[in-house]
Design a protein around this motif. Sequence first.
Motif, PDB file in Angstrom:
ATOM      1  N   UNK A 101      35.423 -35.843  25.960  1.00 14.01           N
ATOM      2  CA  UNK A 101      36.655 -35.554  26.723  1.00 14.01           C
ATOM      3  C   UNK A 101      37.098 -36.467  27.643  1.00 14.01           C
ATOM      4  N   UNK A 102      36.289 -37.451  28.039  1.00 19.14           N
ATOM      5  CA  UNK A 102      36.326 -39.007  29.080  1.00 19.14           C
ATOM      6  C   UNK A 102      35.728 -40.236  27.989  1.00 19.14           C
ATOM      7  N   UNK A 103      36.227 -39.622  26.579  1.00 22.54           N
ATOM      8  CA  UNK A 103      35.780 -41.336  25.276  1.00 22.54           C
ATOM      9  C   UNK A 103      34.350 -41.039  25.689  1.00 22.54           C
ATOM     10  N   UNK A 142      42.100 -43.943  30.613  1.00 25.00           N
ATOM     11  CA  UNK A 142      40.807 -43.831  31.354  1.00 25.00           C
ATOM     12  C   UNK A 142      40.638 -44.958  32.121  1.00 25.00           C
ATOM     13  N   UNK A 143      39.612 -45.271  32.276  1.00 27.39           N
ATOM     14  CA  UNK A 143      38.766 -46.290  33.245  1.00 27.39           C
ATOM     15  C   UNK A 143      38.849 -48.177  32.234  1.00 27.39           C
ATOM     16  N   UNK A 144      38.535 -47.827  31.333  1.00 28.34           N
ATOM     17  CA  UNK A 144      38.674 -49.268  30.158  1.00 28.34           C
ATOM     18  C   UNK A 144      39.648 -48.419  29.509  1.00 28.34           C
ATOM     19  N   UNK A 187      33.815 -41.476  37.680  1.00 25.88           N
ATOM     20  CA  UNK A 187      34.326 -42.847  37.602  1.00 25.88           C
ATOM     21  C   UNK A 187      34.180 -43.888  36.228  1.00 25.88           C
ATOM     22  N   UNK A 188      34.213 -42.675  35.458  1.00 27.24           N
ATOM     23  CA  UNK A 188      34.315 -43.466  34.517  1.00 27.24           C
ATOM     24  C   UNK A 188      35.238 -42.809  32.918  1.00 27.24           C
ATOM     25  N   UNK A 189      36.027 -43.259  31.985  1.00 28.34           N
ATOM     26  CA  UNK A 189      36.151 -42.514  31.007  1.00 28.34           C
ATOM     27  C   UNK A 189      37.147 -43.840  30.101  1.00 28.34           C
ATOM     28  N   UNK A 190      36.666 -43.195  28.576  1.00 28.63           N
ATOM     29  CA  UNK A 190      36.832 -44.423  28.221  1.00 28.63           C
ATOM     30  C   UNK A 190      37.570 -44.819  26.425  1.00 28.63           C
ATOM     31  N   UNK A 191      38.500 -45.025  26.646  1.00 26.19           N
ATOM     32  CA  UNK A 191      40.100 -44.912  25.630  1.00 26.19           C
ATOM     33  C   UNK A 191      39.376 -45.590  24.607  1.00 26.19           C
ATOM     34  N   UNK A 192      40.071 -44.550  23.787  1.00 27.70           N
ATOM     35  CA  UNK A 192      39.260 -44.523  21.982  1.00 27.70           C
ATOM     36  C   UNK A 192      40.025 -43.742  21.310  1.00 27.70           C
ATOM     37  N   UNK A 193      39.937 -43.418  19.978  1.00 30.03           N
ATOM     38  CA  UNK A 193      40.447 -42.949  18.657  1.00 30.03           C
ATOM     39  C   UNK A 193      40.059 -41.588  19.171  1.00 30.03           C
ATOM     40  N   UNK A 194      38.814 -40.589  19.870  1.00 28.55           N
ATOM     41  CA  UNK A 194      38.514 -39.540  19.719  1.00 28.55           C
ATOM     42  C   UNK A 194      39.228 -38.674  19.728  1.00 28.55           C
ATOM     43  N   UNK A 195      39.109 -37.591  19.845  1.00 27.21           N
ATOM     44  CA  UNK A 195      40.567 -36.456  19.303  1.00 27.21           C
ATOM     45  C   UNK A 195      40.401 -36.363  20.366  1.00 27.21           C
ATOM     46  N   UNK A 196      39.723 -35.735  21.659  1.00 33.76           N
ATOM     47  CA  UNK A 196      39.900 -35.103  22.834  1.00 33.76           C
ATOM     48  C   UNK A 196      39.934 -35.656  24.044  1.00 33.76           C
ATOM     49  N   UNK A 226      24.140 -41.775  35.520  1.00 32.22           N
ATOM     50  CA  UNK A 226      23.913 -42.458  35.030  1.00 32.22           C
ATOM     51  C   UNK A 226      25.700 -41.469  34.306  1.00 32.22           C
ATOM     52  N   UNK A 227      25.669 -40.633  33.961  1.00 29.88           N
ATOM     53  CA  UNK A 227      26.310 -40.266  33.107  1.00 29.88           C
ATOM     54  C   UNK A 227      26.768 -38.535  33.341  1.00 29.88           C
ATOM     55  N   UNK A 228      27.439 -38.423  32.289  1.00 36.11           N
ATOM     56  CA  UNK A 228      27.854 -36.777  31.986  1.00 36.11           C
ATOM     57  C   UNK A 228      27.101 -36.533  31.236  1.00 36.11           C
TER      58      UNK A 228
END
Length: 450
Positions: free
Chosen positions: A148-150, A108-110, A94-103, A223-225
């Motif tokens: 893998x999801x930010x 993303x959700x944000x 229920x989350x994924x954070x878009x950004x510069x991380x390669x994989x 809380x998180x994976x």
Amino acid sequence: MSMDRRTLLATGTAAAASLWLPGCSGAATSAAPAFIRRDGQRLLLGEAPYRVVGANMWYAAWLGANAPYGNRPRLLRELDRLQALGLNNLRIMAAAEEGPLKNSIKPGFTLPDGSSNAALLEGLDFAVAEIGKRGMTCVLALSNFWEWSGGLQTLLQRVTGSYIDMNDPAHPWPAFADATAEFYANPQAVELYHAHVRAVVGRTNSVTGQPYAADPAVMSWQLTNEPRPGGSDAAIAEHRQAYLDWIAGTAALIRGIDPNHMVSLGQEGTQGCNGDAGLVAAAHEHVDYLTAHIWPLNWGWVTGDDLAGTWPAGERLVADYIATHRQLATQIDKPLLIEEFGFPRDAEGYGPEATTQFRQRYYRTIYDAVEQSWRESGPIQGSNFWAWNGEARAAHEDFRFKDGDLAYMGDPPHEPQGWYGNFNSDAAMLDVIRAHVAMKCEGLQEPCPA
């Protein structure tokens, strides 16, 4: 699911009709739906035991999105398959954070600027609604320790402007885990995370019109994976208190918004704390149940090209890990779910043509421990295998995920596609799962919820 797996070594009865089961819309003797809850070391739905027979399907919201990257017809087919197998619980992102991380998966959700992706949130709404329609429940993970999801590293990057890529040769293990653990003591990064928590936990489902807080299809907020307090012993010692404070604070935040649902941590167990069982116990003080993740190949317990030679020793280590966490659950008087467990195909093949003899043995080892706990009224309340690939097939000959690929699998984008997931054509694996599902209600004196 944790880091790149090659890099880390270290049937309801009539009486049950008196309950509102998840996803049921008919009248019941109670005016309110029943939520899954903890009672000591048991999980209950109403007054009946709730035994988890589940899978991981992190990508459900992506399929559910009414967007070019979505595929709602496939989502419905996959959920129908899982329901037909008899599964009752799915663990999804229920989350994924878009950004510069390669994989990191995109979208993303944000988005990189921190704003919300409405289409993916609506995809989550659609997925949860369809899970509920089938009388199933879900665990909703609210971020990720891994890239893998930010994840938490991306939240730190949004605040600090710097980041580390997992598996960067310039920053070998445990640099990524140590750097990511700095998140817990960064108030700005934690607030970015909490903003997403508030947005999702406080959300009203756009499909059903029902607040998530009132939806019995939700089993728990996670809380998180696989949140780790660090990778090195020094980092774990440094971040220990901030880690525990983050858990307690986030659990309180979630319960303040939603008092109906359980809260879970998503931790691997002792493997995620460098063997510190006391820290595992402390980390679960403010959540409702203990989790364990088990990855024999990742952790060097077996060798992919010599499963026949290494499985006997690996099997003993698996049994010991389960026993350790069963003892921990008994000690803290909370249920235990083995919510991630994965194993490669024979000869570490990736395609559906590769056989699964050793994976079958591994699943039976996990399922035997769960079933024994059920028989003995022990703390292990169920499990979720990693993961469901369903009808997806690798799009490229090298089995690698590329940006723009839409055949989402249980194997996340940084891993070979087909490595750990089960395909809809894996007849022998599906038979193992069905046999376990058939044991779910055995020995119960009370009605057995779906």
